[in-house]
Design an enzyme around this catalytic site. Structure first.
Site, PDB file in Angstrom:
ATOM      1  N   GLU A   1       0.826  -1.208   0.000  1.00 12.87           N
ATOM      2  CA  GLU A   1       0.000   0.000   0.000  1.00 12.87           C
ATOM      3  C   GLU A   1       0.866   1.267   0.000  1.00 12.87           C
ATOM      4  O   GLU A   1       0.664   2.187  -0.798  1.00 12.87           O
ATOM      5  CB  GLU A   1      -0.896  -0.030   1.244  1.00 12.87           C
ATOM      6  CG  GLU A   1      -1.636   1.239   1.526  1.00 12.87           C
ATOM      7  CD  GLU A   1      -2.943   1.337   0.768  1.00 12.87           C
ATOM      8  OE1 GLU A   1      -3.803   0.476   0.962  1.00 12.87           O
ATOM      9  OE2 GLU A   1      -3.082   2.281  -0.022  1.00 12.87           O
TER      10      GLU A   1
ATOM     11  N   ASP B   1       1.186   4.025  -3.174  1.00 14.64           N
ATOM     12  CA  ASP B   1       0.829   5.433  -3.053  1.00 14.64           C
ATOM     13  C   ASP B   1       1.963   6.335  -3.526  1.00 14.64           C
ATOM     14  O   ASP B   1       1.759   7.247  -4.323  1.00 14.64           O
ATOM     15  CB  ASP B   1       0.520   5.782  -1.586  1.00 14.64           C
ATOM     16  CG  ASP B   1      -0.844   5.283  -1.162  1.00 14.64           C
ATOM     17  OD1 ASP B   1      -1.473   4.553  -1.938  1.00 14.64           O
ATOM     18  OD2 ASP B   1      -1.272   5.634  -0.045  1.00 14.64           O
TER      19      ASP B   1
ATOM     20  N   SER C   1      -7.153   2.509  -3.722  1.00 18.43           N
ATOM     21  CA  SER C   1      -5.862   2.960  -3.212  1.00 18.43           C
ATOM     22  C   SER C   1      -4.941   3.336  -4.359  1.00 18.43           C
ATOM     23  O   SER C   1      -3.990   4.081  -4.168  1.00 18.43           O
ATOM     24  CB  SER C   1      -5.170   1.837  -2.443  1.00 18.43           C
ATOM     25  OG  SER C   1      -5.921   1.439  -1.363  1.00 18.43           O
TER      26      SER C   1
END
Ligand SMILES: *[C@@H]1O[C@H](CO)[C@@H](O)[C@H](O)[C@H]1NC(C)=O
Ligand SMILES: *[C@@H]1O[C@H](CO)[C@@H](O)[C@H](O)[C@H]1NC(C)=O
Ligand SMILES: *[C@@H]1O[C@H](CO)[C@@H](O)[C@H](O)[C@H]1NC(C)=O
Ligand SMILES: *[C@@H]1O[C@H](CO)[C@@H](O)[C@H](O)[C@H]1NC(C)=O
Ligand SMILES: *[C@@H]1O[C@H](CO)[C@@H](O)[C@H](O)[C@H]1NC(C)=O
Length: 574
Positions: free
Chosen positions: A283, A287, A486
């Site tokens: 994650e 990002d 995400s």
């Protein structure tokens, strides 16, 4: 006992019953899956708790947000500074005095405030905290992908009644750190061409093997010139709340593999919080890698697990950081969310106010819409969709997800069935989306039964981007087929940063809170996604299908996905 006995100085004994109140009676307490209890905390152990103090002038703040974000207003773009916001919302002298006196008497030490003076974090021993917060009982827990340790109370707390008009809630008691909603799905099959993907190399004859920065840049019509100029102090940020880190070496490898065709920055400009030494998280890697390749060559900050103590709530700590620093990046992307119904209304309202404070300052805050479609839960035996927060806040721009119609080609986009979307049960529909949502509700041929959603609530998402089949480099390994909103959120955020770059070069203010302008322009500059539905409850009534996309705005992909040159054209005007 008469009301005169309800004094602050009295001990916990008297705090029970009539002389006390529960600030968060509706806060859910459940041990999240994968967490275990390690037993009661030692009475001498030190805790860091966060006290949310009652603010002032919130009506005025909301009017100001409206004015600075509405292109039709003479105040458009005239954002408030953090000091202006502080002037407005700072708690009353009575509130500051009452709370400080109470904490001091309880033995709280080392209290820290923020610029807006509406939060206090203080150190207390477990013994002191259990006396102060009547009913609370602190335990250790461990869980999550990184085996995080936290201290929380499984039992509700009460405060002296004399504080009811001064304290919104106390943070660090009930809510657990969020878990990632990222999905890794099986690789799609090309119908009738099994094994094709083994014979082609990315880039040939329009085929690709998953989403990379060059696929994003091709689909959204970015050229090599669409990067930060290096001549402004423009910046952007993403926030992490898991015990997850990104590694500079992964970013370097990612850019080496995928960043060949556009100018970019090789490293993060600033890490706020702590970067642990642990393994990189997918994650966190995702990002940073996609924010920095969509918003290419723009200075990037990372807020990393700012919950620095076991008794802190990481998301709350991020909000405190925003209220304690006057010069912040213009765009913030956040891939975090909870079920709206799992949070107390005191907490939800206060977080919403914090997002309103950010909007007043001209910060663009983007949240992922979630990865469970319309969601599903059961209320007294009846199924309903399950909205997610902060995605449902009227003061953020919420980003949904799409897939390529043909997963191996840069084609039109359709709904990614996981794309979070729906209607809030807490926030009423804001005026900026009145027309768009009414239009959708009156014209969609596939509306789910009305008992499943609250048609009067704030509807989301507002926009979307690809969320399916990304390449990410994490712990030196390129990982394919990473999916989720995400992924779409940092991509959309990066493109808004590129638009801010042009605005700043022209002497215009940054975009700020985008929604009023976005809806006024009816999503101009976006590719309208009109095909597909997202997932929801699996039962005969809805058969796993939530809302469906259609022409114009819809609660699955919002207004659609960015066509960069067209979006720039519509958002570059003063
Ligand atoms: C806010 O910033 C000030 C000044 O940098 C610092 O002293 C204070 O501890 C910060 N507050 C919190 C809650 O961290
Ligand atoms: C952008 O991309 C779309 C589809 O990929 C294409 O139809 C369009 O002409 C491109 N250019 C502009 C300036 O919109
Ligand atoms: C990228 O940014 C640097 C400064 O950070 C600047 O010198 C360079 O010209 C920029 N590249 C492009 C293509 O604008
Ligand atoms: C960018 O520059 C402006 C004007 O010099 C300044 O007011 C602002 O604080 C700077 N922003 C950041 C994030 O450094
Ligand atoms: C529906 O949403 C409104 C806010 O728009 C809220 O006041 C109401 O309680 C919600 N109804 C249900 C059943 O959740």
């Amino acid at each position: 006992m008469g009301p005169r006995a309800c004094l602050l100085g009295l001990l916990a004994l008297f705090v029970a019953g009539k002389c006390s109140y529960s600030p968060e009676p509706d806060q859910q307490w459940t041990l999240p899956p994968g967490w275990v209890s390690l037993g009661r905390a030692d009475p001498e152990e030190e805790l860091s708790l966060t006290f949310a103090l009652r603010q002032q002038n919130l009506e005025r703040l909301s009017e100001l947000v409206q004015a600075v974000s509405d292109p039709g207003s003479s105040r458009y773009g005239k954002y408030l500074t953090l000091e202006d916001v502080a002037e407005l919302v700072r708690p009353s002298p009575l509130t500051l005095h009452t709370v400080q006196k109470w904490l001091l008497a309880a033995g709280a030490r080392n209290c820290h405030s923020v610029t807006t003076q509406d939060f206090l974090t203080c150190w207390l021993s477990v013994r002191q905290a259990e006396l102060l917060l009547s009913g609370a009982e602190f335990h250790h827990y461990m869980g999550g992908p990184a085996e995080t340790h936290v201290v929380r109370s499984p039992r509700p707390y009460r405060l002296p009644k004399a504080l009811a008009s001064h304290v919104d809630f106390v943070g660090g008691l009930h809510r657990f750190p969020p878990t990632s909603t990222l999905r890794q799905r099986p690789k799609p099959q090309v119908p009738g061409t099994v094994g094709l993907h083994l014979r082609v190399t990315p880039g040939t004859v329009g085929l690709h093997l998953g989403v990379t920065p060059s696929v994003i840049r091709e689909r959204y019509n970015l050229t090599a010139q669409d990067v930060g100029s290096g001549m402004t102090n423009n910046s952007q940020a993403c926030a992490q709340f898991l015990e997850q880190y990104f590694h500079e070496s992964d970013l370097a490898e990612f850019m080496h593999l995928f960043g060949g065709s556009f100018a970019h920055q090789a490293s993060v400009a600033r890490v706020v919080g702590q970067q642990g030494r642990g393994q990189a998280g997918i994650e966190a890697s995702l990002d940073v890698e996609y924010l920095m390749s969509a918003g290419a060559n723009i200075s990037t900050w990372v807020y990393s697990s700012p919950g620095r103590h076991e008794s802190q709530e990481p998301f709350l700590q991020w909000l405190l950081l925003l209220s304690n620093e006057s010069a912040l990046p213009h765009v913030h992307t956040v891939s975090y969310g909870d079920d709206e119904d799992s949070l107390s209304s005191a907490y939800i309202q206060r977080v919403n106010t914090e997002l309103m404070k950010a909007a007043a300052r001209g910060l663009t805050v983007l949240f992922a819409s979630g990865d469970s479609g319309a969601g599903c839960w059961s209320v007294s035996g009846r199924h309903r969709f399950r909205p997610s927060f902060p995605a449902s806040s009227p003061y953020v721009t919420t980003v949904g997800g799409t897939s390529f119609q043909n997963p191996f080609r840069v084609t039109d986009e359709v709904v990614d069935y996981i794309s979070g979307g729906g209607f809030s049960n807490v926030f009423p529909r804001p005026s900026y989306q009145e027309e768009a949502v009414a239009q959708y509700l009156s014209s969609s041929p596939h509306l789910p039964p009305s008992s499943y959603f609250n048609a009067s609530g704030r509807a989301y998402p507002d926009v979307a981007a690809l969320s399916d089949g990304y390449w990410v480099v994490s712990n030196h390994v390129p990982i394919p087929w990473v999916s989720g909103t995400s992924a779409s959120t940092p991509v959309f955020g990066g493109l808004l940063s590129l638009i801010n770059e042009h605005r700043i070069l022209r002497g215009l203010p940054p975009l700020g809170f985008l929604n009023p302008r976005l809806y006024q322009k009816h999503g101009e500059g976006l590719f309208d996604v009109t095909r597909g539905c997202h997932e929801s409850c699996l039962n005969e009534e809805v058969e796993g299908q939530g809302f469906c996309s259609g022409p114009g705005w819809d609660p699955v992909t919002g207004w659609g996905t960015p066509n960069f040159p067209a979006l720039l054209k519509t958002l570059i005007n003063p």
